[in-house]
Write an enzyme that holds these catalytic residues in place. Structure first.
Site, PDB file in Angstrom:
ATOM      1  CD1 TRP A 119      -2.263  29.933 -18.594  1.00  0.00           C
ATOM      2  CD2 TRP A 119      -4.078  28.382 -18.016  1.00  0.00           C
ATOM      3  NE1 TRP A 119      -2.112  28.890 -18.589  1.00  0.00           N
ATOM      4  CE2 TRP A 119      -3.367  28.141 -19.146  1.00  0.00           C
ATOM      5  CE3 TRP A 119      -5.565  27.849 -17.945  1.00  0.00           C
ATOM      6  CZ2 TRP A 119      -4.059  26.634 -19.845  1.00  0.00           C
ATOM      7  CZ3 TRP A 119      -5.796  26.550 -18.807  1.00  0.00           C
ATOM      8  CH2 TRP A 119      -5.006  26.165 -19.533  1.00  0.00           C
ATOM      9  CG  ASN A 120      -4.819  25.189 -14.573  1.00  0.00           C
ATOM     10  OD1 ASN A 120      -4.240  26.441 -13.366  1.00  0.00           O
ATOM     11  ND2 ASN A 120      -4.759  23.963 -13.989  1.00  0.00           N
ATOM     12  CD  GLU A 132       1.972  19.755 -17.454  1.00  0.00           C
ATOM     13  OE1 GLU A 132       1.986  20.520 -17.745  1.00  0.00           O
ATOM     14  OE2 GLU A 132       0.584  19.954 -16.671  1.00  0.00           O
ATOM     15  CD  GLU A 160       3.481  22.106  -5.530  1.00  0.00           C
ATOM     16  OE1 GLU A 160       3.230  20.809  -5.856  1.00  0.00           O
ATOM     17  OE2 GLU A 160       2.990  21.779  -4.285  1.00  0.00           O
ATOM     18  CB  ALA A 198      -2.584  33.323 -15.393  1.00  0.00           C
ATOM     19  NE  ARG A 222      -2.177  24.440  -4.692  1.00  0.00           N
ATOM     20  CZ  ARG A 222      -1.909  23.269  -5.285  1.00  0.00           C
ATOM     21  NH1 ARG A 222      -2.628  22.272  -4.620  1.00  0.00           N
ATOM     22  NH2 ARG A 222      -0.960  23.255  -6.589  1.00  0.00           N
ATOM     23  CE  LYS A 234       2.743  36.701 -14.011  1.00  0.00           C
ATOM     24  NZ  LYS A 234       1.631  36.493 -14.345  1.00  0.00           N
ATOM     25  CB  SER A 246      -7.080  18.105  -5.079  1.00  0.00           C
ATOM     26  OG  SER A 246      -6.768  17.999  -6.221  1.00  0.00           O
ATOM     27  CB  CYS A 278      -0.729  20.383 -12.286  1.00  0.00           C
ATOM     28  SG  CYS A 278      -1.810  20.645 -11.192  1.00  0.00           S
ATOM     29  N   GLY A 290       3.303  26.599 -11.876  1.00  0.00           N
ATOM     30  CA  GLY A 290       3.361  26.724 -13.845  1.00  0.00           C
ATOM     31  C   GLY A 290       3.441  26.189 -14.252  1.00  0.00           C
TER      32      GLY A 290
HETATM   33  P1  NAD Z   1       3.347  28.900 -17.561  1.00  0.00           P
HETATM   34  O1  NAD Z   1       4.111  28.456 -17.147  1.00  0.00           O
HETATM   35  O2  NAD Z   1       3.242  29.668 -18.578  1.00  0.00           O
HETATM   36  O3  NAD Z   1       2.768  30.481 -16.452  1.00  0.00           O
HETATM   37  C1  NAD Z   1       2.822  30.007 -15.093  1.00  0.00           C
HETATM   38  C2  NAD Z   1       2.693  31.523 -13.993  1.00  0.00           C
HETATM   39  O4  NAD Z   1       4.170  32.062 -15.230  1.00  0.00           O
HETATM   40  C3  NAD Z   1       1.491  32.122 -15.606  1.00  0.00           C
HETATM   41  O5  NAD Z   1       1.094  33.394 -14.135  1.00  0.00           O
HETATM   42  C4  NAD Z   1       2.977  32.859 -16.254  1.00  0.00           C
HETATM   43  O6  NAD Z   1       2.598  34.526 -16.185  1.00  0.00           O
HETATM   44  C5  NAD Z   1       3.700  33.122 -15.437  1.00  0.00           C
HETATM   45  N1  NAD Z   1       5.565  33.236 -16.567  1.00  0.00           N
HETATM   46  C6  NAD Z   1       5.360  32.600 -17.434  1.00  0.00           C
HETATM   47  N2  NAD Z   1       6.738  33.470 -17.926  1.00  0.00           N
HETATM   48  C7  NAD Z   1       7.318  33.508 -17.036  1.00  0.00           C
HETATM   49  C8  NAD Z   1       8.798  33.474 -16.666  1.00  0.00           C
HETATM   50  N3  NAD Z   1       9.643  33.744 -17.432  1.00  0.00           N
HETATM   51  N4  NAD Z   1       8.696  33.985 -15.563  1.00  0.00           N
HETATM   52  C9  NAD Z   1       8.261  34.782 -13.958  1.00  0.00           C
HETATM   53  N5  NAD Z   1       7.103  34.248 -14.686  1.00  0.00           N
HETATM   54  C10 NAD Z   1       6.383  33.579 -16.168  1.00  0.00           C
HETATM   55  O7  NAD Z   1       2.229  28.126 -16.800  1.00  0.00           O
HETATM   56  P2  NAD Z   1       0.951  28.176 -17.195  1.00  0.00           P
HETATM   57  O8  NAD Z   1       0.701  27.847 -19.048  1.00  0.00           O
HETATM   58  O9  NAD Z   1       0.271  29.107 -16.899  1.00  0.00           O
HETATM   59  O10 NAD Z   1       0.196  26.870 -16.734  1.00  0.00           O
HETATM   60  C11 NAD Z   1      -0.076  25.702 -17.397  1.00  0.00           C
HETATM   61  C12 NAD Z   1       1.032  24.648 -16.346  1.00  0.00           C
HETATM   62  O11 NAD Z   1       0.806  24.611 -15.307  1.00  0.00           O
HETATM   63  C13 NAD Z   1       0.771  23.367 -16.537  1.00  0.00           C
HETATM   64  O12 NAD Z   1       2.457  23.089 -16.794  1.00  0.00           O
HETATM   65  C14 NAD Z   1       0.495  22.902 -15.442  1.00  0.00           C
HETATM   66  O13 NAD Z   1       0.660  21.842 -15.027  1.00  0.00           O
HETATM   67  C15 NAD Z   1       1.064  23.782 -14.066  1.00  0.00           C
HETATM   68  N6  NAD Z   1       0.242  23.605 -12.972  1.00  0.00           N
HETATM   69  C16 NAD Z   1       0.378  23.325 -12.124  1.00  0.00           C
HETATM   70  C17 NAD Z   1       0.320  23.070 -10.341  1.00  0.00           C
HETATM   71  C18 NAD Z   1       0.709  22.039  -9.569  1.00  0.00           C
HETATM   72  O14 NAD Z   1       0.090  22.086  -8.714  1.00  0.00           O
HETATM   73  N7  NAD Z   1       1.835  21.095  -9.807  1.00  0.00           N
HETATM   74  C19 NAD Z   1      -0.934  23.481 -10.194  1.00  0.00           C
HETATM   75  C20 NAD Z   1      -1.325  24.564 -11.798  1.00  0.00           C
HETATM   76  C21 NAD Z   1      -1.024  24.369 -12.857  1.00  0.00           C
END
Ligand code: NAD
Length: 475
Positions: A148-149, A379, A248, A174, A157, A172, A439, A282, A226
């Site tokens: 979602w961020n 984090e 990522e 968020a 990307r 899919k 970035s 992130c 995520g």
């Molecule tokens: P999250 O892992 O909770 O969710 C990410 C995505 O996965 C969402 O679309 C969510 O609905 C989905 N999801 C959740 N549970 C799932 C499951 N069991 N199976 C399949 N999909 C599922 O993360 P968030 O809270 O949305 O985002 C924050 C996290 O993302 C932080 O840890 C951040 O560091 C990371 N992030 C990483 C990068 C990177 O490039 N490394 C960039 C942005 C965010």
């Protein structure tokens, strides 16, 4: 801007199997009820992507490139509307949303340029018995999962390189921020993307539905951004059918201010590294390790800059720090700060949830943070800067590397040579030397250790969607 609230499958809008509310985190008000996808909807999306794959993979690279270029132009022309939408569903201030949309559009431009430069290899085998012909083919139907961020940029990307490589996708987004992704599907259709090449679904329940898609033999690739926690679960799912996976994941970025660094420059860098996106990145600086000789001045000046930020709803004129995406996320940030304060950290500024509605948390600087504090292992994902005093470069490097994460690190040093020397000692996929942001769609973005697998952007990004084929020939 028109809101798209249905699922996008095979080039048509479909009403799905249920509805979920999307809220404005600054007010708590429902912005839209978005369609959710059950089993049949997810199957239909995979089937559409699978049916569209041969045609899209065979489309000349130049045509694919021109469609992506049109997507870049459309997103650039409509940047203001997209930015407003991002702010409404995510909470970030409009200035952050604008720069996200610019960044998002750049992925379409970069990968439109990359689409026509997928180079192979043809050479004589060292033994002289044959020729080695190496080509790259699209890996196939790819499931793309975004957080979602950055609702716009994390989608482009992935969509950019996937389409450039000749893959078709099921995106899919968020659950908190699906509206931007749905609007992006409409934009891509207007840019000329054929039906079925890009599909957008919001599976519920998410874990079971995504797991099912990953076990569908028509799906060959997963690109996930995520948390590390969810990434680990998905890697297990991918293992069953050996689906290729790019990850990522989370970061826990150290920000080093070494002896001899310019404090004003370091504070300016910290304000970007920490506060871009209100700290919900992130890449956000998460732990500040500051040399003892500079710690007091740095903490004081950072406190002044943070205190001056205007906390207000993202769409309000002059807002510099908006809401977090939800009160659930805000409460996680507050709990981490409260624990650190209970353990002896001293709030220089902020640290208290403001009264009133909305998922707001103030810009916060914590001094006297113990190097073993739990806050430094998580984090934070919010506008909180914990400062830890260190005695020398070795201690800073040791503490910076003392984490399971390895996405990015920031170094402020006396000069670029000193900073670059320390950069080689850090276990992260990216390092910013004497600057607060890294970035760039033209650079490889990704992490080491439990921050991820693979790279997005740069020359590497398209290869996450390509497979290598070697043909032995006497030609
Ligand atoms: P999250 O892992 O909770 O969710 C990410 C995505 O996965 C969402 O679309 C969510 O609905 C989905 N999801 C959740 N549970 C799932 C499951 N069991 N199976 C399949 N999909 C599922 O993360 P968030 O809270 O949305 O985002 C924050 C996290 O993302 C932080 O840890 C951040 O560091 C990371 N992030 C990483 C990068 C990177 O490039 N490394 C960039 C942005 C965010």
């Amino acid at each position: 801007m028109k809101l798209f609230t249905d699922l996008f499958i095979d080039g048509t809008w479909q009403s799905g199997s249920g509805r979920v509310a999307v809220r404005d985190p600054a007010t708590g008000e429902v912005i839209a009820e978005v369609a959710t996808a059950g089993e049949a909807d997810c199957d239909a999306a995979v089937a559409a992507a699978h049916a569209a794959l041969p045609g899209w993979a065979a489309t000349p690279a130049r045509e694919r490139a021109e469609i992506l270029r049109r997507a870049f132009e459309l997103l650039t022309a409509e940047a203001h509307d997209f930015a407003e939408l991002v702010t409404r569903e995510n909470g970030k201030v409009l200035a952050d949303a604008r720069s996200e949309v610019t960044y998002a559009a750049e992925f379409f431009r970069w990968f439109s340029e990359e689409a026509v430069r997928i180079v192979g290899d043809y050479r004589a085998a060292p033994g002289g018995d044959k020729r080695i012909l190496v080509t790259h083919e699209p890996v196939g139907v790819s499931v793309l999962i975004t957080p979602w961020n950055f609702p716009a940029a994390m989608a482009t990307r992935k969509i950019g390189p996937a389409l450039a490589a000749g893959c078709t996708v099921v995106l899919k987004p968020a659950t908190e921020t699906p509206l931007t992704a749905l609007a992006m599907a409409d934009l891509l259709q207007r840019a000329g993307v054929p039906d079925g090449v890009v599909n957008v679904v919001l599976p519920v329940p998410v874990g079971a539905q995504v797991n099912r898609m990953l076990h569908d033999p028509r799906v060959r690739n997963l690109s996930f951004t995520g948390s590390t926690e969810v990434g680990r679960v998905l890697l297990h799912s991918c293992a069953d059918t050996v689906v290729r996976a790019s990850m990522e994941l989370g970061g826990n970025a150290p920000f080093l201010v070494l002896e001899g660094a310019d404090v004003e420059k370091a504070v300016a860098g910290a304000m970007v590294a920490k506060m871009r996106n209100g700290g919900s990145a992130c890449t956000a600086a998460n732990r500040f390790y500051v040399h003892r000789s500079l710690a007091e001045a740095f903490t004081h000046r950072l406190g002044e800059e943070m205190r001056a930020l205007r906390l207000a709803p993202g769409l309000e004129e002059g807002a510099q720090l908006g809401a977090l995406v939800s009160t659930v996320e805000r409460d996680k940030v507050a709990a981490l700060v409260d624990d650190a304060v209970a353990a002896g950290a001293r709030p220089v500024v902020g640290g208290v949830v403001p009264d009133g509605t909305g998922a707001f948390y103030p810009a916060t600087v914590l001094a006297d943070v113990d190097a073993g504090a739990a806050l430094l292992e998580h984090e934070i994902f919010g506008p909180v800067a914990p400062v830890v005093v260190v005695d020398d470069e070795d201690e800073a490097v040791r503490r910076a590397n003392d984490t399971e994460f390895g996405l990015i690190a920031y170094i402020f040093a006396a000069d670029d040579a000193a900073g670059t020397r320390v950069a080689h000692r850090l276990q992260t996929g990216m390092v910013a030397v004497n600057r607060g942001v890294v970035s760039d769609p033209a650079a490889p973005f990704g992490g080491m250790k439990q921050s991820g697998l693979g790279r997005e952007g740069g020359f590497a990004g398209i290869h996450e969607f390509l497979e290598t084929k070697y043909i032995a020939t006497d030609l």
